[in-house]
Enzyme design. Structure first.
Site, PDB file in Angstrom:
ATOM      1  N   ASN A 149      27.520  41.574  31.448  1.00 29.60           N
ATOM      2  CA  ASN A 149      27.724  42.821  31.928  1.00 29.60           C
ATOM      3  C   ASN A 149      28.059  44.173  31.293  1.00 29.60           C
ATOM      4  OD1 ASN A 149      29.795  43.724  34.251  1.00 29.60           O
ATOM      5  ND2 ASN A 149      31.610  43.612  32.935  1.00 29.60           N
ATOM      6  N   MET A 164      31.592  44.210  41.861  1.00 31.07           N
ATOM      7  CA  MET A 164      33.105  44.692  41.868  1.00 31.07           C
ATOM      8  C   MET A 164      33.757  43.454  42.360  1.00 31.07           C
ATOM      9  SD  MET A 164      33.001  47.444  40.502  1.00 31.07           S
ATOM     10  CE  MET A 164      34.737  47.951  40.318  1.00 31.07           C
ATOM     11  N   LEU A 172      35.098  37.145  38.934  1.00 28.81           N
ATOM     12  CA  LEU A 172      34.342  35.920  38.927  1.00 28.81           C
ATOM     13  C   LEU A 172      35.363  34.689  38.576  1.00 28.81           C
ATOM     14  CD1 LEU A 172      31.231  36.943  37.461  1.00 28.81           C
ATOM     15  CD2 LEU A 172      31.439  36.594  40.062  1.00 28.81           C
ATOM     16  N   ARG A 186      38.090  33.035  47.260  1.00 24.57           N
ATOM     17  CA  ARG A 186      37.222  33.387  46.344  1.00 24.57           C
ATOM     18  C   ARG A 186      36.335  32.275  45.675  1.00 24.57           C
ATOM     19  NH1 ARG A 186      37.818  37.919  43.248  1.00 24.57           N
ATOM     20  NH2 ARG A 186      39.980  38.246  43.770  1.00 24.57           N
ATOM     21  N   HIS A 230      30.605  47.319  30.678  1.00 23.89           N
ATOM     22  CA  HIS A 230      32.025  47.882  31.095  1.00 23.89           C
ATOM     23  C   HIS A 230      31.990  49.238  30.491  1.00 23.89           C
ATOM     24  CE1 HIS A 230      36.259  47.681  32.091  1.00 23.89           C
ATOM     25  NE2 HIS A 230      36.456  48.096  30.724  1.00 23.89           N
ATOM     26  N   THR A 267      32.595  35.963  29.647  1.00 15.29           N
ATOM     27  CA  THR A 267      33.565  34.460  29.543  1.00 15.29           C
ATOM     28  C   THR A 267      34.600  34.759  30.690  1.00 15.29           C
ATOM     29  OG1 THR A 267      35.289  35.903  28.127  1.00 15.29           O
ATOM     30  CG2 THR A 267      32.864  34.865  26.996  1.00 15.29           C
TER      31      THR A 267
END
Length: 203
Positions: free
Chosen positions: A111, A94, A97, A69, A113, A145
């Site tokens: 983002n 998707m 992070l 990742r 949601h 965050t």
């Protein structure tokens, strides 16, 4: 010109809503803002073709091609930074992070949601709202965050949960509101920056 880079993983309907709003509200003329690039972690993401048709630069990095990742996020940051983003917008991206990625874009990473945060962070939000007996659901635009779905809230929209709703019914109702509040939140981000710059210039 201030640059927005949008990250997607699929059709990119929220990305398209932002691009359309930028055109209709003349962000380039009014805010000196443009959508500079759309980037995906999937080479076959349908939203890439749509963005290309709008004359927007696109790129794709297949996360499966990277050993970790961290390696993927490092390569993704390099690709994003080619466009010198003033704002990075997650629009159905998707991927979870890494902390280093989030820190790199701190204060300029948004983002959306599909729940009324802080309720129902994570996945399967619509079914969870139905199972909990909620009378209302919605969507939240927030700053990102290192805590998943827990950044400062910038905008929310509320929709009713109707008797007999399936998760798909509720998702469709919420999505119509996402397409309204996300462009507004992005524009407000730059309006607030403009206001702050004016205050600082007047000191």
């Amino acid at each position: 010109m201030k640059n927005i880079v949008i990250l997607i993983s699929g059709a990119g309907s929220n990305m398209a809503a932002i691009v359309r709003a930028a055109r209709q509200a003349q962000w380039a003329q009014r805010l000196n803002v443009r959508v500079a690039a759309v980037i995906s972690n999937k080479t076959d993401a349908k939203g890439l073709a749509w963005a290309q048709d709008q004359g927007i630069a696109t790129a794709a990095l297949d996360h499966r091609s990277f050993a970790s990742r961290e390696d993927f996020d490092t390569a993704l940051m390099a690709e994003i930074d080619r466009f010198a983003p003033n704002l990075l917008v997650l629009a159905g991206f998707m991927r979870i992070l890494t902390p280093s990625f989030v820190a790199h874009y701190a204060g300029r990473l948004l983002n959306i949601h599909p729940s009324l945060l802080p309720a129902f962070p994570g996945l399967h939000t619509h079914q969870r709202a139905i199972d909990a007996g909620c009378q209302f659901a919605g969507a939240t635009v927030h700053q990102v965050t290192s805590d998943l779905d827990h950044g400062p809230i910038l905008a929310q929209a509320v929709v009713p949960v109707l008797p007999g709703d399936s998760a798909e019914d509720l998702a469709a109702r919420v999505l119509t509101q996402e397409h309204l509040i996300y462009p507004r939140a992005v524009a407000a981000f730059f309006n607030s920056q403009f206001a702050q710059s004016a205050v600082e210039a007047g000191r």
